[in-house]
Design an enzyme around this catalytic site. Structure first.
Site, mmCIF file in Angstrom:
data_model
loop_
_atom_site.group_PDB
_atom_site.id
_atom_site.type_symbol
_atom_site.label_atom_id
_atom_site.label_comp_id
_atom_site.label_asym_id
_atom_site.label_seq_id
_atom_site.Cartn_x
_atom_site.Cartn_y
_atom_site.Cartn_z
ATOM 1 C CB CYS A 59 -0.826 0.034 1.346
ATOM 2 S SG CYS A 59 -2.078 1.358 1.389
ATOM 3 N NE ARG A 62 2.650 0.777 3.461
ATOM 4 C CZ ARG A 62 3.735 0.022 3.420
ATOM 5 N NH1 ARG A 62 4.069 -0.224 4.924
ATOM 6 N NH2 ARG A 62 4.484 -0.110 2.602
ATOM 7 C CD1 TRP A 225 -7.231 8.750 -1.958
ATOM 8 C CD2 TRP A 225 -8.069 9.168 -0.094
ATOM 9 N NE1 TRP A 225 -6.369 9.259 -1.288
ATOM 10 C CE2 TRP A 225 -6.818 9.527 -0.002
ATOM 11 C CE3 TRP A 225 -8.888 9.160 1.016
ATOM 12 C CZ2 TRP A 225 -6.377 10.085 1.052
ATOM 13 C CZ3 TRP A 225 -8.341 9.855 2.195
ATOM 14 C CH2 TRP A 225 -6.868 10.309 2.025
ATOM 15 C CD GLU A 230 -6.116 2.004 -6.823
ATOM 16 O OE1 GLU A 230 -6.341 0.839 -6.374
ATOM 17 O OE2 GLU A 230 -5.981 3.042 -6.293
HETATM 18 C C1 HEM Z 1 -6.620 6.340 1.601
HETATM 19 C C2 HEM Z 1 -6.238 5.993 0.499
HETATM 20 C C3 HEM Z 1 -5.637 4.643 0.088
HETATM 21 C C4 HEM Z 1 -4.803 4.785 -1.319
HETATM 22 C C5 HEM Z 1 -4.724 5.892 -2.377
HETATM 23 C C6 HEM Z 1 -4.410 3.338 -1.418
HETATM 24 C C7 HEM Z 1 -3.706 2.975 -2.718
HETATM 25 C C8 HEM Z 1 -3.433 2.031 -2.817
HETATM 26 C C9 HEM Z 1 -2.874 1.303 -4.101
HETATM 27 C C10 HEM Z 1 -2.761 2.006 -5.475
HETATM 28 C C11 HEM Z 1 -2.853 -0.215 -3.975
HETATM 29 C C12 HEM Z 1 -2.275 -1.382 -5.164
HETATM 30 C C13 HEM Z 1 -3.671 -1.700 -5.507
HETATM 31 C C14 HEM Z 1 -3.427 -2.653 -6.901
HETATM 32 O O1 HEM Z 1 -2.243 -2.464 -7.420
HETATM 33 O O2 HEM Z 1 -4.436 -3.137 -7.216
HETATM 34 C C15 HEM Z 1 -3.119 -0.598 -2.512
HETATM 35 C C16 HEM Z 1 -2.998 -1.734 -2.072
HETATM 36 C C17 HEM Z 1 -3.191 -1.946 -0.673
HETATM 37 N N1 HEM Z 1 -3.695 -1.420 0.342
HETATM 38 FE FE1 HEM Z 1 -3.968 1.004 0.157
HETATM 39 N N2 HEM Z 1 -4.739 2.821 -0.379
HETATM 40 C C18 HEM Z 1 -5.253 3.532 0.413
HETATM 41 C C19 HEM Z 1 -6.044 2.999 1.657
HETATM 42 C C20 HEM Z 1 -5.886 1.973 2.141
HETATM 43 C C21 HEM Z 1 -6.498 1.354 3.397
HETATM 44 C C22 HEM Z 1 -7.667 2.424 4.128
HETATM 45 C C23 HEM Z 1 -6.302 0.125 3.606
HETATM 46 C C24 HEM Z 1 -6.659 -0.791 4.798
HETATM 47 C C25 HEM Z 1 -7.212 -0.413 5.946
HETATM 48 C C26 HEM Z 1 -5.515 -0.283 2.634
HETATM 49 C C27 HEM Z 1 -4.689 -1.581 2.336
HETATM 50 C C28 HEM Z 1 -4.144 -1.948 1.335
HETATM 51 C C29 HEM Z 1 -3.705 -3.327 1.153
HETATM 52 C C30 HEM Z 1 -3.926 -4.631 2.118
HETATM 53 C C31 HEM Z 1 -3.377 -3.223 -0.117
HETATM 54 C C32 HEM Z 1 -2.805 -4.859 -0.916
HETATM 55 C C33 HEM Z 1 -3.792 -5.300 -1.666
HETATM 56 C C34 HEM Z 1 -3.441 -6.666 -2.331
HETATM 57 O O3 HEM Z 1 -2.388 -7.342 -1.775
HETATM 58 O O4 HEM Z 1 -4.106 -7.161 -3.266
HETATM 59 N N3 HEM Z 1 -5.057 0.877 1.924
HETATM 60 N N4 HEM Z 1 -3.509 0.626 -1.728
HETATM 61 N N1 LIG Z 2 -7.260 2.776 -3.525
HETATM 62 C C1 LIG Z 2 -7.304 1.282 -3.140
HETATM 63 N N2 LIG Z 2 -6.907 0.593 -3.843
HETATM 64 C C2 LIG Z 2 -6.584 -1.023 -3.371
HETATM 65 C C3 LIG Z 2 -6.484 -1.442 -2.247
HETATM 66 C C4 LIG Z 2 -6.301 -2.743 -2.130
HETATM 67 C C5 LIG Z 2 -6.472 -3.624 -2.994
HETATM 68 C C6 LIG Z 2 -7.134 -3.209 -4.371
HETATM 69 C C7 LIG Z 2 -7.353 -4.102 -5.242
HETATM 70 O O1 LIG Z 2 -6.369 -5.288 -5.524
HETATM 71 C C8 LIG Z 2 -6.654 -6.131 -6.593
HETATM 72 C C9 LIG Z 2 -6.337 -7.287 -6.215
HETATM 73 C C10 LIG Z 2 -4.663 -7.248 -6.939
HETATM 74 N N3 LIG Z 2 -4.754 -6.028 -7.700
HETATM 75 C C11 LIG Z 2 -6.322 -5.550 -7.737
HETATM 76 C C12 LIG Z 2 -6.930 -1.934 -4.430
HETATM 77 C C13 LIG Z 2 -8.234 1.033 -1.769
HETATM 78 C C14 LIG Z 2 -9.047 0.050 -1.907
HETATM 79 C C15 LIG Z 2 -9.620 0.113 -0.291
HETATM 80 C C16 LIG Z 2 -9.172 1.036 0.294
HETATM 81 S S1 LIG Z 2 -8.003 1.818 -0.594
#
Ligand code: HEM
Ligand SMILES: N/C(=N/c1cccc(CO[C@@H]2CCNC2)c1)c1cccs1
Length: 349
Positions: A59, A62, A225, A230
């Site tokens: 993420c 963070r 958000w 994405e």
């Molecule tokens: C507040 C704005 C946030 C932004 C802009 C953001 C952005 C992102 C992005 C761009 C990814 C990669 C997703 C992908 O490539 O498919 C990601 C992954 C992730 N985010 Fe964030 N995030 C945010 C908030 C959060 C929150 C609130 C949580 C959980 C409490 C979180 C937990 C995660 C996790 C667990 C992943 C990995 C998902 C996976 O392994 O498939 N994020 N985030």
């Molecule tokens: N911006 C985000 N992006 C993502 C965060 C976590 C997971 C994903 C989607 O992951 C899918 C599985 C692997 N790529 C697509 C997107 C958020 C989703 C919920 C809170 S923030």
């Protein structure tokens, strides 16, 4: 095993909250020996969920980990109550576009949400190809097997599928007032809206499990958000998703017969600019990948200041557009897994 996980979590959690953990630790060890498990206080649950976000290696968002809102719905028992809590989360987290990062936590070992995200478009396999999101074909077929029927448009909103204990999963259509969509237009290219592109405003991940101090919450949907890429570089652009780059290139009158004209790159930039512009115009929170990377840099600096090391997955942290234009590309990250954290879990369909 559970005692160890509980001890480790409690020590760190109470240290960060500036509270003494001895009394609480004694009570928890007693509860574990009496019942084989233990129940988190709201404070432990909330801080644990925030720590899990802070530990999410993939993420980029963070920096804001401490501000996440935590809705404790562990006492809910029926599918209807749970569906209503999800409808509430959709409205609360969307907040008319001024997105509030929020998580709802349900009773551990009791609830499963089958959706990958609470809001997602359906995908239909037809003899003339796929209508909608190819990523959703399997789940859409599963929903149809439960009696659900979509309108077969490229942007049908899928229903919620909720399972309590081992009962039959129940299907709930999402009320209009819980939905927010953004039509994609371009700041300077007038006929861009002819492409009729749209995307849902807020991502709610609903298929990951949250692990805190040895307790696993299989249903703990969370929203933040979007980062523009994405939608603009993956959801709409991937060939195995909405695959719109050829259409964007044609609209732009680009020379698509040779890769070396970089027509795909030009189409990608125009599409990503349009996504950011459309969300901003609609008053929906979104972050561009340069700003997000700068915020992540601040997160790294703040964590260093707190004496904590940052773990990360380099290949996920770099954005899919112009990765080398961010600091992330030029350093490497320790991909160790620290708990509390969010994890994948087995698919229910
Ligand atoms: C507040 C704005 C946030 C932004 C802009 C953001 C952005 C992102 C992005 C761009 C990814 C990669 C997703 C992908 O490539 O498919 C990601 C992954 C992730 N985010 Fe964030 N995030 C945010 C908030 C959060 C929150 C609130 C949580 C959980 C409490 C979180 C937990 C995660 C996790 C667990 C992943 C990995 C998902 C996976 O392994 O498939 N994020 N985030
Ligand atoms: N911006 C985000 N992006 C993502 C965060 C976590 C997971 C994903 C989607 O992951 C899918 C599985 C692997 N790529 C697509 C997107 C958020 C989703 C919920 C809170 S923030």
């Amino acid at each position: 095993m559970l005692q160890e996980e509980a001890k480790q979590f409690l020590k760190l959690c109470y240290q960060e909250l500036g509270k003494d953990y001895n009394d609480r630790m004694t009570k928890i060890l007693q509860e574990i020996s009496d019942t084989g498990t233990y129940t988190h206080t709201y404070e432990e649950l909330a801080h644990g969920a925030r720590m899990a976000w802070r530990n999410s290696n993939r993420c980029i968002g963070r920096l804001f980990w401490e501000s996440m809102h935590v809705l404790d719905e562990r006492e809910l028992e029926t599918e209807d109550e749970i569906a209503n809590a999800l409808f509430f989360h959709l409205q609360y987290g969307s907040n008319q576009g001024k997105v509030i990062p929020t998580i709802t936590i349900f009773k551990p070992g009791y609830v499963r949400i089958f959706n990958h995200q609470l809001i997602r478009y359906a995908g239909y396999e037809t003899k003339d190809g796929i209508i909608g999101d190819p990523d959703s074909v399997a789940f859409t077929t599963f929903c149809e097997s439960l009696g659900w029927r979509g309108e077969q448009t490229p942007y049908d909103i899928l229903p919620l599928v909720i399972q309590v204990e081992n009962r039959e999963p129940k299907v709930y259509s999402i009320p209009e007032e819980c939905l927010l969509n953004v039509m994609i237009k371009h700041p300077t290219i007038e006929n861009f809206q002819e492409l009729e592109l749209q995307w849902y405003a807020v991502p709610f991940i609903s298929d990951m499990k949250l692990e805190i101090g040895g307790i696993t919450y299989e249903a703990a949907p969370f929203n933040g958000w979007y980062m523009g890429t994405e939608i603009g570089a993956r959801d709409l652009a991937d060939e195995q998703r909405y695959n719109v780059l050829p259409k964007v290139a044609n609209l732009l009158g680009l020379e698509t017969t040779r890769d070396s004209t970089l027509w795909k790159d030009r189409a990608l930039i125009e599409l990503n600019e349009a996504v950011l512009y459309s969300f901003k115009q609609a008053g929906v929170s979104i972050v561009d990948h340069h700003t997000a990377a700068k915020q992540f840099k601040q997160f790294e600096e703040r964590e260093a200041g707190k004496g904590r090391s940052v773990t990360g997955t380099w290949s996920w942290l770099i954005p899919p557009v112009s990765p080398a234009a961010t600091h992330i590309f030029h350093k490497d990250y320790d991909d160790s897994v620290v708990k509390p954290n969010y994890f994948y879990q087995d698919r229910m369909y």
